[in-house]
Design a protein around this motif. Structure first.
Motif, PDB file in Angstrom:
ATOM      1  N   PHE A   1     -14.735  -1.007  13.735  1.00  0.00           N
ATOM      2  CA  PHE A   1     -13.630  -0.111  13.413  1.00  0.00           C
ATOM      3  C   PHE A   1     -13.418  -0.231  11.924  1.00  0.00           C
ATOM      4  O   PHE A   1     -13.225  -1.315  11.397  1.00  0.00           O
ATOM      5  N   SER A   2     -13.444   0.891  11.234  1.00  0.00           N
ATOM      6  CA  SER A   2     -13.651   0.878   9.797  1.00  0.00           C
ATOM      7  C   SER A   2     -12.424   1.298   8.995  1.00  0.00           C
ATOM      8  O   SER A   2     -11.291   1.158   9.446  1.00  0.00           O
ATOM      9  N   TRP A   3     -12.665   1.865   7.817  1.00  0.00           N
ATOM     10  CA  TRP A   3     -11.646   2.061   6.800  1.00  0.00           C
ATOM     11  C   TRP A   3     -10.526   3.013   7.226  1.00  0.00           C
ATOM     12  O   TRP A   3      -9.362   2.745   6.946  1.00  0.00           O
ATOM     13  N   ALA A   4     -10.821   4.129   7.863  1.00  0.00           N
ATOM     14  CA  ALA A   4      -9.760   5.071   8.240  1.00  0.00           C
ATOM     15  C   ALA A   4      -8.842   4.454   9.289  1.00  0.00           C
ATOM     16  O   ALA A   4      -7.618   4.643   9.261  1.00  0.00           O
ATOM     17  N   TYR A   5      -9.423   3.706  10.219  1.00  0.00           N
ATOM     18  CA  TYR A   5      -8.622   2.989  11.214  1.00  0.00           C
ATOM     19  C   TYR A   5      -7.746   1.940  10.519  1.00  0.00           C
ATOM     20  O   TYR A   5      -6.580   1.767  10.866  1.00  0.00           O
ATOM     21  N   GLY A   6      -8.283   1.291   9.503  1.00  0.00           N
ATOM     22  CA  GLY A   6      -7.509   0.327   8.723  1.00  0.00           C
ATOM     23  C   GLY A   6      -6.355   0.978   7.982  1.00  0.00           C
ATOM     24  O   GLY A   6      -5.260   0.401   7.875  1.00  0.00           O
ATOM     25  N   PHE A   7      -6.571   2.188   7.452  1.00  0.00           N
ATOM     26  CA  PHE A   7      -5.475   2.908   6.798  1.00  0.00           C
ATOM     27  C   PHE A   7      -4.370   3.244   7.794  1.00  0.00           C
ATOM     28  O   PHE A   7      -3.186   3.250   7.442  1.00  0.00           O
ATOM     29  N   GLY A   8      -4.748   3.524   9.041  1.00  0.00           N
ATOM     30  CA  GLY A   8      -3.735   3.766  10.074  1.00  0.00           C
ATOM     31  C   GLY A   8      -2.865   2.540  10.287  1.00  0.00           C
ATOM     32  O   GLY A   8      -1.638   2.643  10.373  1.00  0.00           O
ATOM     33  N   TRP A   9      -3.490   1.362  10.362  1.00  0.00           N
ATOM     34  CA  TRP A   9      -2.717   0.128  10.521  1.00  0.00           C
ATOM     35  C   TRP A   9      -1.901  -0.189   9.269  1.00  0.00           C
ATOM     36  O   TRP A   9      -0.763  -0.661   9.360  1.00  0.00           O
ATOM     37  N   ALA A  10      -2.471   0.058   8.082  1.00  0.00           N
ATOM     38  CA  ALA A  10      -1.727  -0.198   6.842  1.00  0.00           C
ATOM     39  C   ALA A  10      -0.478   0.665   6.769  1.00  0.00           C
ATOM     40  O   ALA A  10       0.605   0.188   6.387  1.00  0.00           O
ATOM     41  N   SER A  11      -0.600   1.931   7.148  1.00  0.00           N
ATOM     42  CA  SER A  11       0.554   2.817   7.179  1.00  0.00           C
ATOM     43  C   SER A  11       1.617   2.279   8.135  1.00  0.00           C
ATOM     44  O   SER A  11       2.816   2.274   7.823  1.00  0.00           O
ATOM     45  N   THR A  12       1.189   1.795   9.282  1.00  0.00           N
ATOM     46  CA  THR A  12       2.129   1.268  10.280  1.00  0.00           C
ATOM     47  C   THR A  12       2.834   0.019   9.763  1.00  0.00           C
ATOM     48  O   THR A  12       4.050  -0.140   9.960  1.00  0.00           O
ATOM     49  N   VAL A  13       2.119  -0.866   9.088  1.00  0.00           N
ATOM     50  CA  VAL A  13       2.734  -2.088   8.552  1.00  0.00           C
ATOM     51  C   VAL A  13       3.776  -1.744   7.488  1.00  0.00           C
ATOM     52  O   VAL A  13       4.874  -2.324   7.458  1.00  0.00           O
ATOM     53  N   VAL A  14       3.463  -0.784   6.612  1.00  0.00           N
ATOM     54  CA  VAL A  14       4.425  -0.360   5.591  1.00  0.00           C
ATOM     55  C   VAL A  14       5.662   0.241   6.250  1.00  0.00           C
ATOM     56  O   VAL A  14       6.802  -0.025   5.833  1.00  0.00           O
ATOM     57  N   VAL A  15       5.472   1.024   7.295  1.00  0.00           N
ATOM     58  CA  VAL A  15       6.596   1.635   8.015  1.00  0.00           C
ATOM     59  C   VAL A  15       7.491   0.563   8.634  1.00  0.00           C
ATOM     60  O   VAL A  15       8.724   0.647   8.555  1.00  0.00           O
ATOM     61  N   ILE A  16       6.885  -0.459   9.234  1.00  0.00           N
ATOM     62  CA  ILE A  16       7.683  -1.537   9.837  1.00  0.00           C
ATOM     63  C   ILE A  16       8.500  -2.254   8.764  1.00  0.00           C
ATOM     64  O   ILE A  16       9.690  -2.526   8.951  1.00  0.00           O
ATOM     65  N   GLY A  17       7.877  -2.559   7.635  1.00  0.00           N
ATOM     66  CA  GLY A  17       8.609  -3.212   6.543  1.00  0.00           C
ATOM     67  C   GLY A  17       9.756  -2.358   6.036  1.00  0.00           C
ATOM     68  O   GLY A  17      10.877  -2.846   5.838  1.00  0.00           O
ATOM     69  N   CYS A  18       9.504  -1.081   5.832  1.00  0.00           N
ATOM     70  CA  CYS A  18      10.564  -0.172   5.371  1.00  0.00           C
ATOM     71  C   CYS A  18      11.676  -0.050   6.406  1.00  0.00           C
ATOM     72  O   CYS A  18      12.850   0.059   6.049  1.00  0.00           O
ATOM     73  N   ALA A  19      11.320  -0.062   7.683  1.00  0.00           N
ATOM     74  CA  ALA A  19      12.335   0.032   8.734  1.00  0.00           C
ATOM     75  C   ALA A  19      13.304  -1.137   8.649  1.00  0.00           C
ATOM     76  O   ALA A  19      14.526  -0.951   8.751  1.00  0.00           O
ATOM     77  N   PHE A  20      12.780  -2.351   8.456  1.00  0.00           N
ATOM     78  CA  PHE A  20      13.665  -3.510   8.318  1.00  0.00           C
ATOM     79  C   PHE A  20      14.572  -3.363   7.099  1.00  0.00           C
ATOM     80  O   PHE A  20      15.772  -3.621   7.177  1.00  0.00           O
ATOM     81  N   PHE A  21      14.013  -2.929   5.974  1.00  0.00           N
ATOM     82  CA  PHE A  21      14.833  -2.796   4.769  1.00  0.00           C
ATOM     83  C   PHE A  21      15.879  -1.699   4.913  1.00  0.00           C
ATOM     84  O   PHE A  21      17.014  -1.856   4.474  1.00  0.00           O
ATOM     85  N   PHE A  22      15.517  -0.572   5.520  1.00  0.00           N
ATOM     86  CA  PHE A  22      16.501   0.494   5.724  1.00  0.00           C
ATOM     87  C   PHE A  22      17.625   0.034   6.651  1.00  0.00           C
ATOM     88  O   PHE A  22      18.777   0.389   6.452  1.00  0.00           O
ATOM     89  N   CYS A  23      17.284  -0.758   7.671  1.00  0.00           N
ATOM     90  CA  CYS A  23      18.321  -1.245   8.587  1.00  0.00           C
ATOM     91  C   CYS A  23      19.209  -2.300   7.941  1.00  0.00           C
ATOM     92  O   CYS A  23      20.384  -2.409   8.262  1.00  0.00           O
ATOM     93  N   CYS A  24      18.667  -3.095   7.037  1.00  0.00           N
ATOM     94  CA  CYS A  24      19.434  -4.176   6.404  1.00  0.00           C
ATOM     95  C   CYS A  24      20.172  -3.729   5.150  1.00  0.00           C
ATOM     96  O   CYS A  24      21.083  -4.417   4.703  1.00  0.00           O
ATOM     97  N   LEU A  25      19.780  -2.595   4.569  1.00  0.00           N
ATOM     98  CA  LEU A  25      20.396  -2.147   3.317  1.00  0.00           C
ATOM     99  C   LEU A  25      21.912  -1.982   3.400  1.00  0.00           C
ATOM    100  O   LEU A  25      22.608  -2.335   2.453  1.00  0.00           O
ATOM    101  N   PRO A  26      22.486  -1.493   4.516  1.00  0.00           N
ATOM    102  CA  PRO A  26      23.948  -1.387   4.572  1.00  0.00           C
ATOM    103  C   PRO A  26      24.672  -2.731   4.448  1.00  0.00           C
ATOM    104  O   PRO A  26      25.835  -2.763   4.064  1.00  0.00           O
ATOM    105  N   ASN A  27      24.008  -3.834   4.744  1.00  0.00           N
ATOM    106  CA  ASN A  27      24.633  -5.147   4.568  1.00  0.00           C
ATOM    107  C   ASN A  27      24.892  -5.456   3.107  1.00  0.00           C
ATOM    108  O   ASN A  27      25.710  -6.322   2.802  1.00  0.00           O
ATOM    109  N   TRP A  28      24.197  -4.784   2.195  1.00  0.00           N
ATOM    110  CA  TRP A  28      24.359  -4.999   0.757  1.00  0.00           C
ATOM    111  C   TRP A  28      25.040  -3.801   0.102  1.00  0.00           C
ATOM    112  O   TRP A  28      24.788  -3.495  -1.057  1.00  0.00           O
ATOM    113  N   GLU A  29      25.892  -3.116   0.844  1.00  0.00           N
ATOM    114  CA  GLU A  29      26.500  -1.886   0.343  1.00  0.00           C
ATOM    115  C   GLU A  29      27.228  -2.085  -0.980  1.00  0.00           C
ATOM    116  O   GLU A  29      27.050  -1.309  -1.920  1.00  0.00           O
TER     117      GLU A  29
END
Length: 196
Positions: A145-173
């Motif tokens: 499983f090669s590079w395009a499949y890896g880009f799919g996982w990389a996109s998903t990892v970035v989304v998960i990280g951003c989701a945590f930050f978007f959910c936690c950002l109101p704590n630092w309002e």
């Protein structure tokens, strides 16, 4: 000295920028033919999210078969594509949210929740694909499983990280909006006798 951490109003464009990066990686994953490839020469197998192609060792022409003829192929493509569409919507909402002067923090938390939904859809598609592909499609030679499949996982990892930050950002309002006065700490009571 200017300090610009994550919870800083000047750095508010960092999260939408990361979402834009996830969109670019998602486009590469959707359009790329490198979901599965032959590991070494002769290169006789390659696949995308949409089709699987093979050729003989001496043949130059690829013979392609649509993965949309399989139920799992439609499911993998649909779940990844639905996640991608929701990701684009989240990007647009993030740009709108960070463009207004009065930031609506509940709105930002909602974007974080949607990003977790994006991650769930993308993970489902990324797991269905290799499991069912290796079961139903005859593989020739050594494949990976090669590079395009890896880009799919990389996109998903970035989304998960951003989701945590978007959910936690109101704590630092207050920090984000600059509503907190600086706190000064003195090292000795002689320098600040009025603190006793």
């Amino acid at each position: 000295m200017v300090v610009c951490g994550l919870a800083c109003w000047r750095c508010r464009w960092l999260l939408p920028l990361l979402l834009g990066l996830a969109i670019i990686m998602g486009i590469i994953a959707l359009a790329g033919r490198g979901w599965l490839e032959s590991e070494s020469a002769p290169y006789v197998q390659q696949a995308s999210l949409w089709e699987s192609c093979t050729r003989g060792e001496e043949d130059l022409n690829w013979s392609c078969e649509s993965l949309m003829d399989y139920g799992w192929g439609r499911a993998a493509a649909a779940t990844y594509l639905v996640g991608f569409v929701i990701l684009v919507i989240c990007f647009a909402l993030a740009v709108i949210a960070f463009s207004v002067e009065i930031l609506r923090f509940n709105f930002v938390r909602g974007i974080g929740g949607l990003l977790f939904v994006v991650a769930a859809f993308q993970i489902i598609g990324l797991v269905i694909y290799p499991v069912k592909f290796t079961e139903d499609i005859p593989l020739t030679g050594d494949n990976m499983f090669s590079w395009a499949y890896g880009f799919g996982w990389a996109s998903t990892v970035v989304v998960i990280g951003c989701a945590f930050f978007f959910c936690c950002l109101p704590n630092w309002e207050d920090e984000v909006l600059g509503n907190i006065k600086p706190t000064y700490y003195y090292s000795s009571p002689e320098r600040a006798p009025y603190l006793n």
